[in-house]
Design a protein around this motif. Structure first.
Motif, PDB file in Angstrom:
ATOM      1  N   ARG A  67       0.829  -1.204   0.000  1.00 58.63           N
ATOM      2  CA  ARG A  67       0.000   0.000   0.000  1.00 58.63           C
ATOM      3  C   ARG A  67       0.868   1.261   0.000  1.00 58.63           C
ATOM      4  N   VAL A  68       1.970   1.235   0.762  1.00 63.42           N
ATOM      5  CA  VAL A  68       2.815   2.425   0.832  1.00 63.42           C
ATOM      6  C   VAL A  68       3.798   2.497  -0.337  1.00 63.42           C
ATOM      7  N   ALA A  69       4.076   1.359  -0.971  1.00 66.21           N
ATOM      8  CA  ALA A  69       4.987   1.316  -2.127  1.00 66.21           C
ATOM      9  C   ALA A  69       4.405   0.359  -3.163  1.00 66.21           C
ATOM     10  N   PRO A  70       3.338   0.757  -3.843  1.00 63.13           N
ATOM     11  CA  PRO A  70       2.591  -0.160  -4.709  1.00 63.13           C
ATOM     12  C   PRO A  70       3.372  -0.697  -5.898  1.00 63.13           C
ATOM     13  N   GLY A  71       4.430  -0.031  -6.311  1.00 66.01           N
ATOM     14  CA  GLY A  71       5.205  -0.529  -7.449  1.00 66.01           C
ATOM     15  C   GLY A  71       6.325  -1.473  -7.061  1.00 66.01           C
ATOM     16  N   THR A  72       6.482  -1.722  -5.776  1.00 66.82           N
ATOM     17  CA  THR A  72       7.590  -2.542  -5.287  1.00 66.82           C
ATOM     18  C   THR A  72       7.247  -4.031  -5.383  1.00 66.82           C
ATOM     19  N   ILE A 111      15.743 -11.824  -7.964  1.00 62.00           N
ATOM     20  CA  ILE A 111      15.530 -10.382  -7.821  1.00 62.00           C
ATOM     21  C   ILE A 111      15.239  -9.745  -9.173  1.00 62.00           C
ATOM     22  N   HIS A 112      15.989 -10.126 -10.195  1.00 60.67           N
ATOM     23  CA  HIS A 112      15.751  -9.571 -11.530  1.00 60.67           C
ATOM     24  C   HIS A 112      14.361  -9.969 -12.041  1.00 60.67           C
ATOM     25  N   ALA A 113      13.959 -11.213 -11.785  1.00 58.83           N
ATOM     26  CA  ALA A 113      12.643 -11.675 -12.238  1.00 58.83           C
ATOM     27  C   ALA A 113      11.525 -10.912 -11.535  1.00 58.83           C
ATOM     28  N   VAL A 114      11.663 -10.720 -10.226  1.00 59.40           N
ATOM     29  CA  VAL A 114      10.655  -9.983  -9.463  1.00 59.40           C
ATOM     30  C   VAL A 114      10.600  -8.532  -9.941  1.00 59.40           C
ATOM     31  N   ALA A 115      11.760  -7.943 -10.200  1.00 58.84           N
ATOM     32  CA  ALA A 115      11.794  -6.565 -10.694  1.00 58.84           C
ATOM     33  C   ALA A 115      11.096  -6.438 -12.044  1.00 58.84           C
ATOM     34  N   ALA A 116      11.149  -7.522 -12.843  1.00 61.98           N
ATOM     35  CA  ALA A 116      10.519  -7.516 -14.165  1.00 61.98           C
ATOM     36  C   ALA A 116       9.020  -7.782 -14.092  1.00 61.98           C
ATOM     37  N   GLY A 117       8.524  -8.083 -12.875  1.00 58.93           N
ATOM     38  CA  GLY A 117       7.091  -8.303 -12.717  1.00 58.93           C
ATOM     39  C   GLY A 117       6.673  -9.759 -12.669  1.00 58.93           C
ATOM     40  N   ASP A 118       7.632 -10.676 -12.749  1.00 60.21           N
ATOM     41  CA  ASP A 118       7.297 -12.098 -12.694  1.00 60.21           C
ATOM     42  C   ASP A 118       6.997 -12.526 -11.258  1.00 60.21           C
ATOM     43  N   VAL A 119       6.197 -13.573 -11.141  1.00 59.62           N
ATOM     44  CA  VAL A 119       5.983 -14.220  -9.845  1.00 59.62           C
ATOM     45  C   VAL A 119       6.822 -15.484  -9.848  1.00 59.62           C
ATOM     46  N   ILE A 120       7.705 -15.635  -8.849  1.00 56.45           N
ATOM     47  CA  ILE A 120       8.663 -16.727  -8.891  1.00 56.45           C
ATOM     48  C   ILE A 120       8.919 -17.265  -7.488  1.00 56.45           C
ATOM     49  N   VAL A 121       9.062 -18.585  -7.392  1.00 56.21           N
ATOM     50  CA  VAL A 121       9.445 -19.217  -6.130  1.00 56.21           C
ATOM     51  C   VAL A 121      10.681 -20.058  -6.386  1.00 56.21           C
ATOM     52  N   GLY A 122      11.459 -20.291  -5.334  1.00 55.11           N
ATOM     53  CA  GLY A 122      12.689 -21.048  -5.477  1.00 55.11           C
ATOM     54  C   GLY A 122      12.460 -22.487  -5.891  1.00 55.11           C
ATOM     55  N   ASN A 123      13.515 -23.086  -6.442  1.00 57.49           N
ATOM     56  CA  ASN A 123      13.408 -24.453  -6.948  1.00 57.49           C
ATOM     57  C   ASN A 123      12.971 -25.443  -5.882  1.00 57.49           C
TER      58      ASN A 123
END
Length: 207
Positions: A67-72, A111-123
């Motif tokens: 809510r305080v940082a919606p683009g994060t 981190i790069h994937a999350v920054a690009a907007g992807d939803v990702i979980v570890g292997n």
């Protein structure tokens, strides 16, 4: 931004990121309140997050951070791989969940994937997480697909490229290309656009 209750953990993450030369750490926080204040002030692209919270649940804190940082993009970087914790974090709005035994390269890729907007979980947790989502959805709409082919179709439905799908599934791009062709054949579609329409009509790719 790195938000972790443990100073040593913050230091380790910062060290990995700064050595890479690819990521700038704009702030650190060690409590929920400081994390909220810093996130609102800096609006980081990615928040690497593992706070011990007693007065507030982790899921509520994730929602407040967004809510305080919606683009994060919030990446939970935790020592725990509990299925409920992972599912709850993603449902609360986190874009990623990575267990702390992950290597430096996997942390950077995530981190790069999350920054690009992807939803990702570890292997280590991906298979269980996907299985839990499928149970929530009910019967899978395309039973003719294998489990790996379903993962590929999920990526296609989400609008991801073969390169991104390959990275998330830890497979070669050529392997993904071959599986995409197989998926198209089994679904009876001619191209990616038709596959996306069919998959989304079935409820896939809506994260």
């Amino acid at each position: 931004m790195v938000a972790d209750s443990q100073a040593a953990a913050r230091r380790d993450v910062r060290s990995v990121l700064e050595r890479s030369g690819e990521v700038v750490v704009v702030a650190e926080a060690d409590t929920a309140q400081r994390a909220l204040e810093a996130a609102a002030r800096h609006r980081p692209d990615v928040l690497v997050f593992d706070l011990d919270t007693t007065e507030i649940s982790r899921t509520v804190l994730i929602a407040q951070l967004l809510r305080v940082a919606p683009g994060t993009g919030v990446l939970v970087f935790s020592a725990y791989d509990d299925d409920d914790a992972i599912t709850s974090a993603i449902h609360a709005g986190a874009r990623g969940y990575l267990v702390k035994n992950a290597g430096s390269r996997q942390l950077l890729r995530t981190i790069h994937a999350v920054a690009a907007g992807d939803v990702i979980v570890g292997n280590t947790v991906a298979g269980r997480f996907v299985a839990s989502l499928r149970q929530e959805r009910g019967p899978y709409p395309f039973p003719q697909l294998t489990e790996r082919e379903r993962d590929v179709l999920e990526g296609i439905a989400a609008g991801k490229s073969n390169l991104v799908i390959a990275r998330e599934l830890s497979l070669a791009t050529k392997t993904i290309s071959n599986r995409v062709s197989v998926v198209f054949g089994k679904l009876g579609v001619a191209d990616r656009a038709q596959a996306i329409v069919l998959a989304r009509e079935a409820g896939l790719g809506r994260r």
